[in-house]
Design a protein around this motif. Sequence first.
Motif, PDB file in Angstrom:
ATOM      1  N   GLY A  69       0.814  -1.217   0.000  1.00  0.00           N
ATOM      2  CA  GLY A  69       0.000   0.000   0.000  1.00  0.00           C
ATOM      3  C   GLY A  69       0.842   1.258   0.000  1.00  0.00           C
ATOM      4  O   GLY A  69       0.560   2.209  -0.734  1.00  0.00           O
ATOM      5  N   ALA A  70       1.888   1.283   0.802  1.00  0.00           N
ATOM      6  CA  ALA A  70       2.780   2.446   0.840  1.00  0.00           C
ATOM      7  C   ALA A  70       3.502   2.601  -0.496  1.00  0.00           C
ATOM      8  O   ALA A  70       3.707   3.727  -0.978  1.00  0.00           O
ATOM      9  N   PHE A  71       3.854   1.493  -1.108  1.00  0.00           N
ATOM     10  CA  PHE A  71       4.484   1.509  -2.429  1.00  0.00           C
ATOM     11  C   PHE A  71       3.542   2.149  -3.457  1.00  0.00           C
ATOM     12  O   PHE A  71       3.939   3.038  -4.214  1.00  0.00           O
ATOM     13  N   VAL A  72       2.287   1.728  -3.452  1.00  0.00           N
ATOM     14  CA  VAL A  72       1.294   2.262  -4.398  1.00  0.00           C
ATOM     15  C   VAL A  72       1.040   3.751  -4.132  1.00  0.00           C
ATOM     16  O   VAL A  72       0.993   4.559  -5.069  1.00  0.00           O
ATOM     17  N   VAL A  73       0.879   4.129  -2.866  1.00  0.00           N
ATOM     18  CA  VAL A  73       0.669   5.539  -2.528  1.00  0.00           C
ATOM     19  C   VAL A  73       1.886   6.367  -2.934  1.00  0.00           C
ATOM     20  O   VAL A  73       1.743   7.485  -3.449  1.00  0.00           O
ATOM     21  N   GLY A  74       3.064   5.826  -2.729  1.00  0.00           N
ATOM     22  CA  GLY A  74       4.276   6.539  -3.132  1.00  0.00           C
ATOM     23  C   GLY A  74       4.295   6.842  -4.622  1.00  0.00           C
ATOM     24  O   GLY A  74       4.661   7.945  -5.044  1.00  0.00           O
ATOM     25  N   ILE A  75       3.869   5.875  -5.412  1.00  0.00           N
ATOM     26  CA  ILE A  75       3.826   6.073  -6.861  1.00  0.00           C
ATOM     27  C   ILE A  75       2.678   6.999  -7.252  1.00  0.00           C
ATOM     28  O   ILE A  75       2.860   7.968  -7.987  1.00  0.00           O
ATOM     29  N   ALA A  76       1.472   6.703  -6.756  1.00  0.00           N
ATOM     30  CA  ALA A  76       0.267   7.416  -7.181  1.00  0.00           C
ATOM     31  C   ALA A  76       0.191   8.853  -6.658  1.00  0.00           C
ATOM     32  O   ALA A  76      -0.265   9.749  -7.366  1.00  0.00           O
ATOM     33  N   VAL A  77       0.636   9.058  -5.421  1.00  0.00           N
ATOM     34  CA  VAL A  77       0.459  10.373  -4.794  1.00  0.00           C
ATOM     35  C   VAL A  77       1.757  11.177  -4.760  1.00  0.00           C
ATOM     36  O   VAL A  77       1.745  12.385  -4.978  1.00  0.00           O
ATOM     37  N   LEU A  78       2.863  10.514  -4.498  1.00  0.00           N
ATOM     38  CA  LEU A  78       4.126  11.229  -4.314  1.00  0.00           C
ATOM     39  C   LEU A  78       5.017  11.242  -5.549  1.00  0.00           C
ATOM     40  O   LEU A  78       6.100  11.818  -5.521  1.00  0.00           O
ATOM     41  N   GLY A  79       4.581  10.557  -6.614  1.00  0.00           N
ATOM     42  CA  GLY A  79       5.348  10.576  -7.859  1.00  0.00           C
ATOM     43  C   GLY A  79       6.629   9.770  -7.833  1.00  0.00           C
ATOM     44  O   GLY A  79       7.563  10.053  -8.597  1.00  0.00           O
ATOM     45  N   GLU A  80       6.689   8.760  -6.969  1.00  0.00           N
ATOM     46  CA  GLU A  80       7.884   7.923  -6.911  1.00  0.00           C
ATOM     47  C   GLU A  80       7.970   7.030  -8.154  1.00  0.00           C
ATOM     48  O   GLU A  80       6.983   6.795  -8.840  1.00  0.00           O
ATOM     49  N   THR A  81       9.147   6.530  -8.427  1.00  0.00           N
ATOM     50  CA  THR A  81       9.407   5.725  -9.609  1.00  0.00           C
ATOM     51  C   THR A  81       8.717   4.372  -9.539  1.00  0.00           C
ATOM     52  O   THR A  81       8.759   3.700  -8.509  1.00  0.00           O
ATOM     53  N   ALA A  82       8.137   3.979 -10.665  1.00  0.00           N
ATOM     54  CA  ALA A  82       7.498   2.659 -10.768  1.00  0.00           C
ATOM     55  C   ALA A  82       8.285   1.813 -11.770  1.00  0.00           C
ATOM     56  O   ALA A  82       7.791   1.464 -12.830  1.00  0.00           O
ATOM     57  N   SER A  83       9.510   1.475 -11.416  1.00  0.00           N
ATOM     58  CA  SER A  83      10.333   0.676 -12.327  1.00  0.00           C
ATOM     59  C   SER A  83       9.822  -0.754 -12.373  1.00  0.00           C
ATOM     60  O   SER A  83       9.088  -1.208 -11.481  1.00  0.00           O
ATOM     61  N   LEU A  84      10.215  -1.456 -13.398  1.00  0.00           N
ATOM     62  CA  LEU A  84       9.792  -2.841 -13.578  1.00  0.00           C
ATOM     63  C   LEU A  84      10.178  -3.703 -12.369  1.00  0.00           C
ATOM     64  O   LEU A  84       9.371  -4.494 -11.881  1.00  0.00           O
ATOM     65  N   LEU A  85      11.387  -3.553 -11.881  1.00  0.00           N
ATOM     66  CA  LEU A  85      11.831  -4.367 -10.741  1.00  0.00           C
ATOM     67  C   LEU A  85      11.049  -4.050  -9.468  1.00  0.00           C
ATOM     68  O   LEU A  85      10.721  -4.949  -8.694  1.00  0.00           O
ATOM     69  N   ARG A  86      10.731  -2.786  -9.231  1.00  0.00           N
ATOM     70  CA  ARG A  86       9.945  -2.417  -8.043  1.00  0.00           C
ATOM     71  C   ARG A  86       8.536  -2.993  -8.134  1.00  0.00           C
ATOM     72  O   ARG A  86       8.006  -3.503  -7.150  1.00  0.00           O
TER      73      ARG A  86
END
Length: 106
Positions: A69-86
């Motif tokens: 969930g924190a990973f998804v929020v980081g990508i969706a809300v904070l603009g963190e990288t969504a690389s293939l490996l992550r």
Amino acid sequence: MAWVVLVLAGLFEIVWAFAMKQSDGFTRPWPTMIMAIAMLLSVGLLAWSMRSLPLGTAYTVWTGIGAVGAFVVGIAVLGETASLLRVLAAVFIVSGLVLMKLSSSD
């Protein structure tokens, strides 16, 4: 009912992780307060669910929900990288959670 409570506990874990990030090192009072309340709710609900779920299953699912969930929020809300490996790592975590649920007799 314990599974519903456990999922709710995991959702509160996501809230407190996000609020912790927003607190800017506990320098902002409102996010810090939200974090503390969500943390108490999360751990309290986890404890309640552990009354009937096995420790290993409950704790693993709780942390997994929080991590993904924190990973998804980081990508969706904070603009963190969504690389293939992550993303692949998150898929593996979710796969483990599904296997935990399927292997539980509760």
